[in-house]
Design a protein around this motif. Structure first.
Motif, PDB file in Angstrom:
ATOM      1  N   TYR A  80       0.858  -1.183   0.000  1.00  0.00           N
ATOM      2  CA  TYR A  80       0.000   0.000   0.000  1.00  0.00           C
ATOM      3  C   TYR A  80       0.894   1.233   0.000  1.00  0.00           C
ATOM      4  O   TYR A  80       1.840   1.334   0.791  1.00  0.00           O
ATOM      5  N   LEU A  81       0.595   2.179  -0.892  1.00  0.00           N
ATOM      6  CA  LEU A  81       1.323   3.440  -0.947  1.00  0.00           C
ATOM      7  C   LEU A  81       0.416   4.526  -0.368  1.00  0.00           C
ATOM      8  O   LEU A  81      -0.609   4.874  -0.960  1.00  0.00           O
ATOM      9  N   ASP A 200      -3.876  18.848  -4.885  1.00  0.00           N
ATOM     10  CA  ASP A 200      -2.719  18.046  -4.519  1.00  0.00           C
ATOM     11  C   ASP A 200      -3.072  16.581  -4.310  1.00  0.00           C
ATOM     12  O   ASP A 200      -2.221  15.703  -4.483  1.00  0.00           O
ATOM     13  N   PHE A 201      -4.320  16.273  -3.945  1.00  0.00           N
ATOM     14  CA  PHE A 201      -4.716  14.879  -3.771  1.00  0.00           C
ATOM     15  C   PHE A 201      -4.651  14.124  -5.103  1.00  0.00           C
ATOM     16  O   PHE A 201      -4.284  12.947  -5.141  1.00  0.00           O
ATOM     17  N   ASP A 202      -5.001  14.810  -6.200  1.00  0.00           N
ATOM     18  CA  ASP A 202      -4.869  14.182  -7.517  1.00  0.00           C
ATOM     19  C   ASP A 202      -3.402  13.988  -7.873  1.00  0.00           C
ATOM     20  O   ASP A 202      -3.024  12.966  -8.470  1.00  0.00           O
ATOM     21  N   LEU A 265       0.164  -3.297  -6.180  1.00  0.00           N
ATOM     22  CA  LEU A 265       0.344  -1.992  -5.548  1.00  0.00           C
ATOM     23  C   LEU A 265      -1.016  -1.308  -5.419  1.00  0.00           C
ATOM     24  O   LEU A 265      -1.776  -1.247  -6.383  1.00  0.00           O
ATOM     25  N   HIS A 266      -1.322  -0.803  -4.233  1.00  0.00           N
ATOM     26  CA  HIS A 266      -2.590  -0.130  -3.984  1.00  0.00           C
ATOM     27  C   HIS A 266      -2.308   1.251  -3.405  1.00  0.00           C
ATOM     28  O   HIS A 266      -1.462   1.401  -2.518  1.00  0.00           O
ATOM     29  N   TRP A 311     -11.249   6.094   0.351  1.00  0.00           N
ATOM     30  CA  TRP A 311      -9.879   6.589   0.443  1.00  0.00           C
ATOM     31  C   TRP A 311      -8.880   5.716  -0.294  1.00  0.00           C
ATOM     32  O   TRP A 311      -7.670   5.996  -0.246  1.00  0.00           O
ATOM     33  N   VAL A 312      -9.345   4.682  -0.968  1.00  0.00           N
ATOM     34  CA  VAL A 312      -8.462   3.807  -1.741  1.00  0.00           C
ATOM     35  C   VAL A 312      -8.432   4.297  -3.166  1.00  0.00           C
ATOM     36  O   VAL A 312      -9.475   4.431  -3.819  1.00  0.00           O
ATOM     37  N   SER A 313      -7.242   4.608  -3.685  1.00  0.00           N
ATOM     38  CA  SER A 313      -7.105   5.186  -5.024  1.00  0.00           C
ATOM     39  C   SER A 313      -7.096   4.113  -6.092  1.00  0.00           C
ATOM     40  O   SER A 313      -6.567   3.025  -5.896  1.00  0.00           O
TER      41      SER A 313
END
Length: 315
Positions: A80-81, A200-202, A265-266, A311-313
Motif C-alpha cells: 500500500y502506498l 494536490d490529492f490528484d 500496488l494499492h 480513500w483507496v485510489s
C-alpha cells in the motif's frame, strides 16, 4: 520492488550486483526507527522524493515534493502506498543540529528545517512518527532526475489521464485518455496539482500511478529479454536512491519482496481536507486517518481498506 519483480534471473546475484548502485545513509531518526532488523513483514518504509535544485544553498528551498509511507503486509507480496499531503499541518520536533526550535508548519517543511538530505529525512521521519505512532523499517530518499533517465531507458511508460492537465512548468497539455509518455512528460504530469479537481490529492494519485507504471514496464516480457537494457534501467534507478535498510542487507530485502507484482500496488489517500488558516492553505487530517494508522500498527490495513473504499485510489 522493480528488481524484486524481475524474478527468475539469479535474483540474489543481481541484487548483490546493484547493491553498490545506491548510496546508504542513516535516514531515520532514532525515535522513528523500528528496531527489528529483518524482512519477515509486515514492514513500513518512508519514501521521500525531492528535486535536486541547481545552485541552491544547502538546506534552503529544499522542501520534500513527495512523501509516501509504503506498507507491506506479512507475506510481502503486495504493498500500500499512502501519500502524505505536502501541506499537512503538523508539529515538527526541534532539530538542534540545524537550529530549528520546533513548532507547527506544513509537513514538507521538516525536510528543509532538518537541512535537507540526510538530516532533513531524519527530521521528517521523527515528525511522522510523532504524528502517526508508526516506526519505520527503512527509508529511501529519491532524486527525481534519476527517475527521468530510468523511464526513458524503459522506453517510456503508459499513463492514463482522467481529466485535462495543463503543466505550469512546460505549458504542455495532457488530454484525457491513456498515453505513452517519456520520462520528462511523465514526471511533468506527476508534478502538477494546480487546476485539478482535487488539487494536490490528484497529484498524489498520479505519483502512485507513475511508480506502478514503471514497475509494470520494467517487468514486461520484452524488457526481461533484454538484459543489457534491464541492467541500465536498474542502475539508473539505483543511482537516484539514497537508502536506509535498517541494517538489513539490500539483497535480503529484494529477495524477500520477490513475489511483488505491479498489480499488487494499492494507493491510499490520507483522509484529510484542505482548509485556509490565517490566509495560508493547509491540509488537516480527518478522523478516519487515526483508524488508518491504528490498522497499520495492528497489521490489519486490508480490513481498513475494505471498510473505507472512499480513500483507496484507483491506480
Amino acid at each position: 520492488m522493480v528488481l524484486s519483480a524481475v524474478g527468475g534471473m539469479g535474483l540474489r546475484m543481481l541484487a548483490n550486483r546493484y547493491d553498490n548502485a545506491v548510496v546508504k545513509e542513516l535516514l531515520l531518526d532514532p525515535a522513528a526507527r523500528e528496531e527489528r532488523g529483518d524482512v519477515s513483514g509486515p514492514l513500513n518504509y518512508l519514501l521521500v522524493g525531492s528535486d535536486e535544485r541547481v545552485n541552491a544553498t544547502p538546506g534552503t528551498d529544499q522542501r520534500s515534493d513527495t512523501i509516501m509511507i509504503a506498507h507491506l503486509p506479512a507475506g510481502l507480496d503486495r504493498a500500500y502506498l499512502i501519500s502524505v499531503p505536502r501541506d499537512l499541518l503538523v508539529e515538527i520536533p526541534a532539530s538542534p543540529a540545524s537550529g530549528w526550535p520546533g513548532g507547527a508548519d506544513k509537513v514538507n517543511a521538516a525536510f528543509q528545517y532538518g537541512g535537507g538530505g540526510q538530516g532533513g529525512t531524519q527530521l521528517l521521519s521523527a515528525t511522522l512518527t510523532q504524528l502517526t505512532g508508526l516506526r519505520f523499517d527503512g527509508a529511501a530518499l529519491v532524486n527525481f532526475a534519476g527517475f527521468q533517465r530510468a523511464i526513458d531507458l524503459l522506453g517510456g511508460v503508459r499513463m492514463c489521464v482522467d481529466t485535462e492537465v495543463r503543466s505550469i512548468h512546460t505549458q504542455a497539455v495532457f488530454t484525457p485518455g491513456c498515453h505513452q509518455m517519456t520520462g520528462a512528460q511523465a514526471l511533468d504530469f506527476a508534478r502538477q496539482r494546480y487546476g485539478l479537481p482535487n488539487g494536490d490529492f490528484d497529484r498524489q494519485r498520479h505519483q502512485q500511478q507513475l511508480l506502478q507504471a514503471m514497475m509494470e514496464k520494467a517487468t514486461a516480457t520484452d524488457m526481461l529479454r533484454n538484459p543489457i537494457r534491464l541492467d541500465q534501467v536498474i542502475r539508473a534507478i539505483g543511482s537516484s536512491f539514497t537508502v536506509d535498510t535498517n541494517g538489513v542487507p539490500l539483497e535480503d530485502l529484494i529477495f524477500g519482496m520477490r513475489r511483488m507484482r505491479a498489480d499488487a500496488l494499492h494507493g491510499i489517500r490520507l483522509p484529510a481536507h484542505a482548509e485556509t488558516i490565517d490566509e495560508v492553505s493547509y491540509v488537516l487530517m480527518d478522523e478516519p486517518a487515526n483508524t488508518l494508522f491504528t490498522s497499520i500498527q495492528n497489521a490489519d490495513l486490508d480490513s481498513w481498506a475494505r471498510a473505507n473504499p472512499k480513500w483507496v485510489s484507483r491506480l
